[in-house]
Design a protein around this motif. Structure first.
Motif, short mmCIF file in Angstrom:
data_model
loop_
_atom_site.label_atom_id
_atom_site.label_comp_id
_atom_site.label_asym_id
_atom_site.label_seq_id
_atom_site.Cartn_x
_atom_site.Cartn_y
_atom_site.Cartn_z
N LYS B 3 0.87 -1.18 0.00
CA LYS B 3 0.00 0.00 0.00
C LYS B 3 0.91 1.23 0.00
O LYS B 3 1.57 1.53 1.00
N THR B 4 0.97 1.89 -1.12
CA THR B 4 1.82 3.08 -1.22
C THR B 4 1.01 4.30 -0.76
O THR B 4 -0.13 4.16 -0.34
N VAL B 5 1.62 5.47 -0.87
CA VAL B 5 0.92 6.68 -0.40
C VAL B 5 -0.39 6.87 -1.16
O VAL B 5 -1.40 7.27 -0.59
N ILE B 6 -0.41 6.55 -2.47
CA ILE B 6 -1.62 6.79 -3.26
C ILE B 6 -2.31 5.50 -3.71
O ILE B 6 -3.52 5.47 -3.83
N ALA B 7 -1.53 4.44 -3.95
CA ALA B 7 -2.14 3.28 -4.62
C ALA B 7 -1.68 1.95 -4.01
O ALA B 7 -1.08 1.94 -2.92
N TYR B 8 -1.98 0.87 -4.71
CA TYR B 8 -1.47 -0.46 -4.35
C TYR B 8 -0.56 -0.93 -5.48
O TYR B 8 -0.96 -0.88 -6.64
N VAL B 9 0.63 -1.38 -5.13
CA VAL B 9 1.59 -1.84 -6.13
C VAL B 9 2.08 -3.23 -5.71
O VAL B 9 2.36 -3.44 -4.52
N LEU B 45 9.29 13.28 -24.34
CA LEU B 45 9.92 11.96 -24.21
C LEU B 45 10.07 11.57 -22.74
O LEU B 45 9.92 10.40 -22.37
N VAL B 46 10.34 12.58 -21.89
CA VAL B 46 10.43 12.31 -20.45
C VAL B 46 9.08 11.82 -19.94
O VAL B 46 9.00 10.84 -19.18
N VAL B 47 8.00 12.47 -20.38
CA VAL B 47 6.65 12.05 -19.96
C VAL B 47 6.38 10.62 -20.42
O VAL B 47 5.90 9.78 -19.63
N LEU B 48 6.71 10.34 -21.68
CA LEU B 48 6.52 8.97 -22.19
C LEU B 48 7.35 7.97 -21.39
O LEU B 48 6.90 6.85 -21.10
N GLY B 49 8.56 8.39 -21.03
CA GLY B 49 9.42 7.53 -20.21
C GLY B 49 8.75 7.21 -18.87
O GLY B 49 8.81 6.06 -18.40
N PHE B 50 8.09 8.20 -18.29
CA PHE B 50 7.40 7.96 -17.02
C PHE B 50 6.20 7.03 -17.20
O PHE B 50 5.95 6.18 -16.35
N VAL B 51 5.50 7.17 -18.32
CA VAL B 51 4.38 6.25 -18.59
C VAL B 51 4.92 4.82 -18.65
O VAL B 51 4.36 3.88 -18.07
N LEU B 61 -2.41 1.59 -14.53
CA LEU B 61 -2.49 2.91 -15.18
C LEU B 61 -3.90 3.51 -15.11
O LEU B 61 -4.05 4.73 -15.20
N LEU B 62 -4.90 2.65 -14.94
CA LEU B 62 -6.28 3.18 -14.85
C LEU B 62 -6.45 4.05 -13.61
O LEU B 62 -7.31 4.93 -13.57
N GLN B 63 -5.60 3.79 -12.60
CA GLN B 63 -5.69 4.60 -11.37
C GLN B 63 -5.34 6.06 -11.63
O GLN B 63 -5.71 6.94 -10.86
N LEU B 64 -4.61 6.30 -12.71
CA LEU B 64 -4.18 7.67 -13.00
C LEU B 64 -5.31 8.51 -13.59
O LEU B 64 -5.15 9.71 -13.78
N ARG B 65 -6.45 7.86 -13.88
CA ARG B 65 -7.58 8.59 -14.48
C ARG B 65 -8.03 9.78 -13.64
O ARG B 65 -8.48 10.79 -14.17
N MET B 66 -7.91 9.63 -12.32
CA MET B 66 -8.39 10.70 -11.45
C MET B 66 -7.63 12.02 -11.66
O MET B 66 -8.09 13.09 -11.27
N TYR B 67 -6.44 11.92 -12.28
CA TYR B 67 -5.65 13.13 -12.50
C TYR B 67 -5.96 13.80 -13.84
O TYR B 67 -5.46 14.88 -14.12
N VAL B 68 -6.76 13.12 -14.68
CA VAL B 68 -7.03 13.67 -16.02
C VAL B 68 -7.67 15.06 -15.94
O VAL B 68 -7.19 15.99 -16.60
N PRO B 69 -8.73 15.26 -15.13
CA PRO B 69 -9.31 16.62 -15.09
C PRO B 69 -8.29 17.68 -14.69
O PRO B 69 -8.25 18.77 -15.26
N MET B 70 -7.45 17.34 -13.69
CA MET B 70 -6.44 18.30 -13.24
C MET B 70 -5.45 18.61 -14.36
O MET B 70 -5.14 19.77 -14.63
N TYR B 127 4.80 9.61 -9.82
CA TYR B 127 5.47 8.30 -9.83
C TYR B 127 6.03 8.00 -8.44
O TYR B 127 5.91 6.86 -7.95
N TYR B 128 6.61 9.00 -7.81
CA TYR B 128 7.19 8.76 -6.49
C TYR B 128 6.12 8.35 -5.47
O TYR B 128 6.28 7.36 -4.76
N PHE B 129 5.03 9.10 -5.42
CA PHE B 129 4.01 8.80 -4.42
C PHE B 129 3.17 7.57 -4.79
O PHE B 129 2.55 6.96 -3.92
N TYR B 130 3.15 7.20 -6.07
CA TYR B 130 2.44 5.99 -6.48
C TYR B 130 3.22 4.73 -6.12
O TYR B 130 2.64 3.67 -5.93
#
Lengths: 205, 266
Positions: B3-9, B45-51, B61-70, B127-130
């Motif tokens: 259980k990480t700060v934001i998600a489960y990994v 490319l950095v963003v793609l690297g993070f993906v 990756l579906l967990q990241l949907r909550m950030y789409v509006p922001m 990425y860090y908090f996930y």
């Protein structure tokens, strides 16, 4: 009609009363930071409007924290935005770091003013309302908006000529929820807080 | 699952092969590197690297949907300020016109660069908090000999934030169970709703503050520095590969900063 009783000065330290920093203050600073993280994160995610959150209830937490817990609230004021901005995706680390002085002043102004002018955190008199509203909310948010919009400009996140508009939007947008939430918290919870050992009369204890 | 700060990994995620301090260095380096990159393509490319990193680290990756509006509103905000307030331009080049609104090339390219840069910076934070747990963050700070009081404060804050998120969900579910539809609410109704969250949450906080203070007092906790044993740190050994990766990250970060500042070639 009965004359209303003048409430005693809650900031006055009684003769012989010792005010020392305890673990309780440390814990309350951490708790306020934790609450700020949750409130700030959910506030930013609930009404996302980019960097200029038109709804950021975090300022109410900052102001009320400094009124109740002095500098411990001030510490919470600048620590929790670092975490909540990262969690909500509203500002990256470098921007959050530059926000630190702005957040500290934005939080501490209310605590300083209430102590300086001897105002009651339970908002019992007209003076208490005026000082909290003018200094703790309007002036504090004006400073925060000025600092924040300048930070965004430095990072090229807004165009230089849009800064006055961004400032106005930020200031007005944050002032309204801060005032509503701040007043509610002070009115409803202050009577409990000022009876606890962790209530800070000076700045650290 | 961790259980990480934001998600489960998943525990088997490759990210856990590295010491938490190495992960913190990665966060700090990648949290600043995009600032020195001016070309949107490179930051893209950095963003793609993070993906890719999210995927390799087995973060859903579906967990990241909550950030789409922001992320969408952040972009809109940047572009709108540059479209409506382009400022003075030495050689204005008109790209297009939407009704009465002119779209100038230079401000739009600045907006694009700023937006992609901010996406790269935010990706580093997320990425860090996930991928990191509270204990990972503490171990990382302690590895770098940050004073115990500071790390204890951070630990308590993150733990308390987790507890408040649970309290928040309890209050929210109680409201949903009573038929409250947050999505259909207007702006001012949402503000009122937040006020309703704050009061019970603060009341819980005060009670919890007393309980934690009493527990600390019972355990002889002191604000004064002193010798302490560190169980967590002993459970997470630092390996040669961590040294290698950390040195490499700092060197690469320094190189990008130097290239960005001196040659503007990135």
């Amino acid at each position: 009609m009965a004359t209303p009783m003048k409430s005693p000065n809650v900031w006055a330290v009684a003769p012989g009363e010792k005010r020392i920093v305890t673990a309780g203050h440390f814990v309350m600073a951490a708790l306020f930071t934790g609450i700020g993280v949750v409130v700030g994160t959910f506030g930013s995610l609930a009404v996302p409007l980019g960097f200029v959150s038109a709804f950021w209830p975090g300022q109410a937490i900052q102001a009320v924290g400094s009124v109740w817990y002095g500098m411990w609230g001030g510490v919470a004021s600048f620590v929790f935005p670092l975490i909540s901005n990262a969690l909500s995706g509203s500002a990256p680390l470098p921007v959050s770091l530059v926000y630190i002085p702005g957040n500290f002043v934005q939080g501490m102004l209310a605590g300083w003013a209430m102590r300086k002018f001897g105002c009651d955190p339970r908002l019992r008199s007209k003076k208490d309302w005026v000082v909290f509203t003018v200094v703790g909310v309007i002036l504090a948010n004006a400073f925060g908006a000025a600092w924040g919009s300048t930070t965004l400009r430095i990072f090229h996140l807004i165009s230089p000529s849009s800064q006055p508009v961004v400032f106005a939007g930020w200031w007005i947008g944050n002032t309204v929820p801060s005032w509503i939430l701040g007043v509610l918290m002070l009115k409803l919870i202050s009577p409990m807080v000022i009876r606890t050992n962790s209530f800070v009369k000076r700045y650290w204890a | 699952m961790n259980k990480t700060v934001i998600a489960y990994v998943p525990e088997s995620s490759p990210v856990y092969r590295f010491h938490p301090a190495t992960r913190l260095v990665f966060f700090v380096v990648m949290g600043f590197v995009p600032l020195f990159i001016s070309r949107p393509l490179v930051n893209g490319l950095v963003v793609l690297g993070f993906v890719g990193l999210f995927w390799v680290s087995r973060v859903n990756l579906l967990q990241l949907r909550m950030y789409v509006p922001m992320l969408v509103t952040v972009g809109l905000f940047i572009f709108l300020t540059y479209v409506f307030f382009p400022g003075k331009m030495a050689h204005p080049v008109l790209l297009a016109r939407i009704g009465p609104i002119p779209l100038w090339q230079h401000p739009l390219s600045l907006a694009l660069a700023a937006y992609v840069r901010i996406l790269a910076l935010l990706a580093a934070s997320l990425y860090y908090f996930y991928t990191n747990r509270e204990r990972d963050i503490l171990v990382a700070f302690r590895k770098f000999r940050v004073p115990f009081l500071v790390t204890y404060f951070i630990g308590l804050t993150l733990r308390v934030a987790g507890m408040f998120i649970e309290d928040f969900h309890v209050i929210r579910e109680a409201q949903l169970a009573r038929g409250l539809d947050v999505t259909s609410m207007g702006f001012f109704r949402r503000i009122q709703l937040y006020a309703m969250y704050m009061v019970p949450m603060l009341a819980i906080a005060l009670r919890r503050g007393d309980e934690i203070t009493n527990a600390l007092f019972a355990k002889g906790f002191s604000l004064r520095p002193g010798q302490r044993t560190d169980y967590l740190l002993s459970k997470m050994p630092w390996r040669a590969s961590d040294t290698l990766v950390t040195v490499g990250l700092v060197a690469a970060g320094g190189l990008v900063a130097w290239l960005g500042l001196s040659t503007h070639s990135l």
